[in-house]
Design a protein around this motif. Structure first.
Motif, PDB file in Angstrom:
ATOM      1  N   VAL A 132     -44.639  24.088 -28.308  1.00  0.00           N
ATOM      2  CA  VAL A 132     -44.016  24.338 -29.612  1.00  0.00           C
ATOM      3  C   VAL A 132     -44.339  25.761 -30.043  1.00  0.00           C
ATOM      4  N   LEU A 133     -43.312  26.587 -30.177  1.00  0.00           N
ATOM      5  CA  LEU A 133     -43.477  27.948 -30.684  1.00  0.00           C
ATOM      6  C   LEU A 133     -43.338  27.944 -32.197  1.00  0.00           C
ATOM      7  N   LEU A 134     -43.799  29.020 -32.824  1.00  0.00           N
ATOM      8  CA  LEU A 134     -43.767  29.084 -34.281  1.00  0.00           C
ATOM      9  C   LEU A 134     -42.345  28.954 -34.818  1.00  0.00           C
ATOM     10  N   TRP A 135     -41.401  29.633 -34.191  1.00  0.00           N
ATOM     11  CA  TRP A 135     -40.027  29.592 -34.700  1.00  0.00           C
ATOM     12  C   TRP A 135     -39.426  28.191 -34.551  1.00  0.00           C
ATOM     13  N   GLU A 136     -39.874  27.456 -33.517  1.00  0.00           N
ATOM     14  CA  GLU A 136     -39.376  26.091 -33.337  1.00  0.00           C
ATOM     15  C   GLU A 136     -39.904  25.166 -34.431  1.00  0.00           C
ATOM     16  N   ALA A 137     -41.174  25.354 -34.802  1.00  0.00           N
ATOM     17  CA  ALA A 137     -41.760  24.545 -35.870  1.00  0.00           C
ATOM     18  C   ALA A 137     -41.113  24.866 -37.211  1.00  0.00           C
ATOM     19  N   ILE A 138     -40.897  26.158 -37.482  1.00  0.00           N
ATOM     20  CA  ILE A 138     -40.250  26.567 -38.734  1.00  0.00           C
ATOM     21  C   ILE A 138     -38.818  26.051 -38.782  1.00  0.00           C
ATOM     22  N   LEU A 139     -38.162  25.986 -37.629  1.00  0.00           N
ATOM     23  CA  LEU A 139     -36.809  25.460 -37.565  1.00  0.00           C
ATOM     24  C   LEU A 139     -36.755  24.023 -38.083  1.00  0.00           C
ATOM     25  N   GLY A 140     -37.792  23.243 -37.765  1.00  0.00           N
ATOM     26  CA  GLY A 140     -37.847  21.872 -38.250  1.00  0.00           C
ATOM     27  C   GLY A 140     -37.941  21.815 -39.771  1.00  0.00           C
ATOM     28  N   LEU A 141     -38.783  22.674 -40.367  1.00  0.00           N
ATOM     29  CA  LEU A 141     -38.909  22.713 -41.822  1.00  0.00           C
ATOM     30  C   LEU A 141     -37.593  23.132 -42.472  1.00  0.00           C
ATOM     31  N   ALA A 142     -36.949  24.138 -41.885  1.00  0.00           N
ATOM     32  CA  ALA A 142     -35.671  24.613 -42.425  1.00  0.00           C
ATOM     33  C   ALA A 142     -34.602  23.525 -42.329  1.00  0.00           C
ATOM     34  N   ALA A 143     -34.640  22.760 -41.256  1.00  0.00           N
ATOM     35  CA  ALA A 143     -33.652  21.689 -41.082  1.00  0.00           C
ATOM     36  C   ALA A 143     -33.825  20.621 -42.148  1.00  0.00           C
ATOM     37  N   TYR A 144     -35.069  20.353 -42.553  1.00  0.00           N
ATOM     38  CA  TYR A 144     -35.264  19.347 -43.598  1.00  0.00           C
ATOM     39  C   TYR A 144     -34.820  19.863 -44.961  1.00  0.00           C
ATOM     40  N   VAL A 145     -35.085  21.138 -45.226  1.00  0.00           N
ATOM     41  CA  VAL A 145     -34.596  21.734 -46.476  1.00  0.00           C
ATOM     42  C   VAL A 145     -33.070  21.633 -46.534  1.00  0.00           C
ATOM     43  N   ALA A 146     -32.434  21.905 -45.395  1.00  0.00           N
ATOM     44  CA  ALA A 146     -30.973  21.802 -45.333  1.00  0.00           C
ATOM     45  C   ALA A 146     -30.516  20.371 -45.590  1.00  0.00           C
ATOM     46  N   TYR A 147     -31.287  19.407 -45.120  1.00  0.00           N
ATOM     47  CA  TYR A 147     -30.937  17.994 -45.329  1.00  0.00           C
ATOM     48  C   TYR A 147     -31.008  17.624 -46.810  1.00  0.00           C
ATOM     49  N   VAL A 148     -32.065  18.077 -47.483  1.00  0.00           N
ATOM     50  CA  VAL A 148     -32.193  17.788 -48.914  1.00  0.00           C
ATOM     51  C   VAL A 148     -31.041  18.423 -49.694  1.00  0.00           C
ATOM     52  N   LEU A 149     -30.685  19.667 -49.337  1.00  0.00           N
ATOM     53  CA  LEU A 149     -29.550  20.320 -49.994  1.00  0.00           C
ATOM     54  C   LEU A 149     -28.258  19.551 -49.723  1.00  0.00           C
ATOM     55  N   LEU A 150     -28.142  19.010 -48.523  1.00  0.00           N
ATOM     56  CA  LEU A 150     -26.971  18.205 -48.179  1.00  0.00           C
ATOM     57  C   LEU A 150     -26.890  16.972 -49.062  1.00  0.00           C
ATOM     58  N   LEU A 151     -28.050  16.343 -49.322  1.00  0.00           N
ATOM     59  CA  LEU A 151     -28.083  15.160 -50.178  1.00  0.00           C
ATOM     60  C   LEU A 151     -27.653  15.498 -51.604  1.00  0.00           C
ATOM     61  N   VAL A 152     -28.074  16.665 -52.062  1.00  0.00           N
ATOM     62  CA  VAL A 152     -27.802  17.049 -53.444  1.00  0.00           C
ATOM     63  C   VAL A 152     -26.340  17.425 -53.655  1.00  0.00           C
ATOM     64  N   PHE A 153     -25.778  18.162 -52.698  1.00  0.00           N
ATOM     65  CA  PHE A 153     -24.449  18.736 -52.916  1.00  0.00           C
ATOM     66  C   PHE A 153     -23.316  18.014 -52.194  1.00  0.00           C
ATOM     67  N   TYR A 154     -23.636  17.237 -51.148  1.00  0.00           N
ATOM     68  CA  TYR A 154     -22.578  16.561 -50.389  1.00  0.00           C
ATOM     69  C   TYR A 154     -22.599  15.086 -50.735  1.00  0.00           C
ATOM     70  N   LYS A 155     -21.984  14.730 -51.851  1.00  0.00           N
ATOM     71  CA  LYS A 155     -22.023  13.367 -52.359  1.00  0.00           C
ATOM     72  C   LYS A 155     -20.674  12.689 -52.173  1.00  0.00           C
ATOM     73  N   ASP A 156     -20.719  11.358 -52.232  1.00  0.00           N
ATOM     74  CA  ASP A 156     -19.503  10.560 -52.122  1.00  0.00           C
ATOM     75  C   ASP A 156     -18.684  10.716 -53.414  1.00  0.00           C
ATOM     76  N   PRO A 157     -17.523  11.330 -53.354  1.00  0.00           N
ATOM     77  CA  PRO A 157     -16.736  11.541 -54.571  1.00  0.00           C
ATOM     78  C   PRO A 157     -16.195  10.255 -55.178  1.00  0.00           C
ATOM     79  N   SER A 158     -16.202   9.153 -54.407  1.00  0.00           N
ATOM     80  CA  SER A 158     -15.629   7.900 -54.904  1.00  0.00           C
ATOM     81  C   SER A 158     -16.646   7.040 -55.643  1.00  0.00           C
ATOM     82  N   ARG A 159     -17.951   7.468 -55.634  1.00  0.00           N
ATOM     83  CA  ARG A 159     -18.990   6.644 -56.244  1.00  0.00           C
ATOM     84  C   ARG A 159     -19.866   7.453 -57.177  1.00  0.00           C
ATOM     85  N   MET A 160     -20.329   6.818 -58.234  1.00  0.00           N
ATOM     86  CA  MET A 160     -21.304   7.418 -59.140  1.00  0.00           C
ATOM     87  C   MET A 160     -22.419   6.403 -59.322  1.00  0.00           C
TER      88      MET A 160
END
Length: 358
Positions: A132-160
């Motif tokens: 595991v290189l440093l950039w590979e480990a940081i990539l994992g953290l960045a991927a999770y941040v992207a997932y949380v942003l996906l949860l916040v902004f990519y929502k089902d428009p048919s449901r509230m």
């Protein structure tokens, strides 16, 4: 022999205490945050709920990486991979059985499952060369941040969805009359911790800090006890981590998912299981790797994949099957839940037998 039995007893006691602390105090504090942020069921289940119930796996991974050599590191990785298998097969299976079937919102399942498959691909990429290189480990953290942003902004428009309701899991259930020894021990732990934290649903910041400290301490005990127990019975520590530790540390996920499934929120139960796995892979492994590389001034970290490839293959296969079932039928039936539980039993037996043979 005595040392082996003592280490097994420590594992069981620590796992039980972790379950009570995480489910009864740590998740309660995060639930209050979820309410104040007005998160939907699926977003709360896949983010804060997943973070809270995955705290033991993260703490074990940190302790395993910083307390010893290769055997310790394998315990951390094995716990997370084994927990991922447990979450997909057992949590979704049990939730479907106790609720008589899970009705799922296909939008959330599609979003979370596809991202989870991406996280498994990341894990396989890391294990290919065993470094595991440093950039590979940081990539994992960045991927999770992207997932949380996906949860916040990519929502089902048919449901509230309405925010998840608050549950004071640290309080004693009204009308409870269980006088078993297990219940009395749990009650004593809860009352003792409430003397320190006060009402967890009100003093959620203090509860959060106390719970984190206890989770870290118990995780250290678990890692060291696993090493001793594995040596005593003559199997690799990673096998104990893939089975016993993985199931034990996933108990909070199981409890919380069953609760929401009984309330008719099947989408949240599945989101919790999948979201916990995404958190475990990207943060549970990525964060300790980043810390170890930076604090240890190392170029890379060696990771052993022995005994893990089979688990990764099962993760991919079962996730794809689960995705197809939920997308086509928009529900997981009780019969299909039983099938998932049977598959997990086969997985555990295979893992134990392969470890004993090795």
């Amino acid at each position: 022999m005595i040392e082996t039995l003592a280490s097994l007893a420590l594992i069981l006691v620590s796992v039980y205490a972790l379950s009570v602390i995480t489910e009864g105090f740590f998740i309660v504090s995060l639930d209050q945050i979820s309410r104040r942020l007005k998160l939907s069921d699926e977003v709360a289940g896949a983010s804060l709920m997943a973070m809270g119930s995955s705290a033991p796996e993260l703490a074990i991974a940190l302790m395993a990486l910083f307390t010893g050599g290769g055997a310790h590191s394998d315990v951390g990785i094995g716990t997370i991979v084994g927990s991922a298998v447990f979450n997909i097969l057992v949590i979704t299976g049990v939730s479907a059985v106790v609720a008589g079937g899970l009705h799922i919102h296909p939008f959330a399942v599609r979003r979370d499952t596809l991202y989870y498959l991406l996280s498994i691909g990341y894990l396989a990429f890391i294990f290919v060369d065993g470094e595991v290189l440093l950039w590979e480990a940081i990539l994992g953290l960045a991927a999770y941040v992207a997932y949380v942003l996906l949860l916040v902004f990519y929502k089902d428009p048919s449901r509230m969805d309405m925010p998840a309701p608050s549950v004071d899991s640290a309080a004693e259930p009204e009308g409870a009359s269980d006088d078993s020894a297990m219940h009395q021990v749990e009650s004593a732990i809860r009352k003792l911790l409430r003397l320190i934290t006060g009402p967890p649903e009100k003093n959620y910041v203090r509860t959060f800090i106390v719970a984190i400290a206890l989770i870290i301490a118990l995780s250290y005990i678990l890692v060291e006890s696993t090493i001793v127990f594995a040596a005593g019975i003559g199997i690799p520590p990673v096998i104990v981590a893939l089975t016993l530790l993985a199931a034990g540390t996933s108990a909070p996920d199981l409890i919380s998912s069953i609760d929401v499934a009984r309330d008719g929120r099947g989408g949240m139960a599945v989101a919790n299981a999948i979201g916990s796995n995404i958190f475990d892979i990207f943060i549970g492994l990525g964060f300790p790797w980043v810390l170890a590389i930076l604090l240890g001034s190392m170029a890379s970290i060696h990771v052993g994949a022995d005994g893990l490839w089979m688990s990764i293959g099962i993760l991919v296969a079962t996730t794809v099957v689960l995705y197809v079932l939920l997308q086509s039928q928009r529900m997981l039936s009780r019969r299909e839940g039983i099938a998932l539980l049977a598959l997990y039993l086969v997985y555990v037996l295979y893992t134990l037998l392969s470890g004993a043979a090795g």
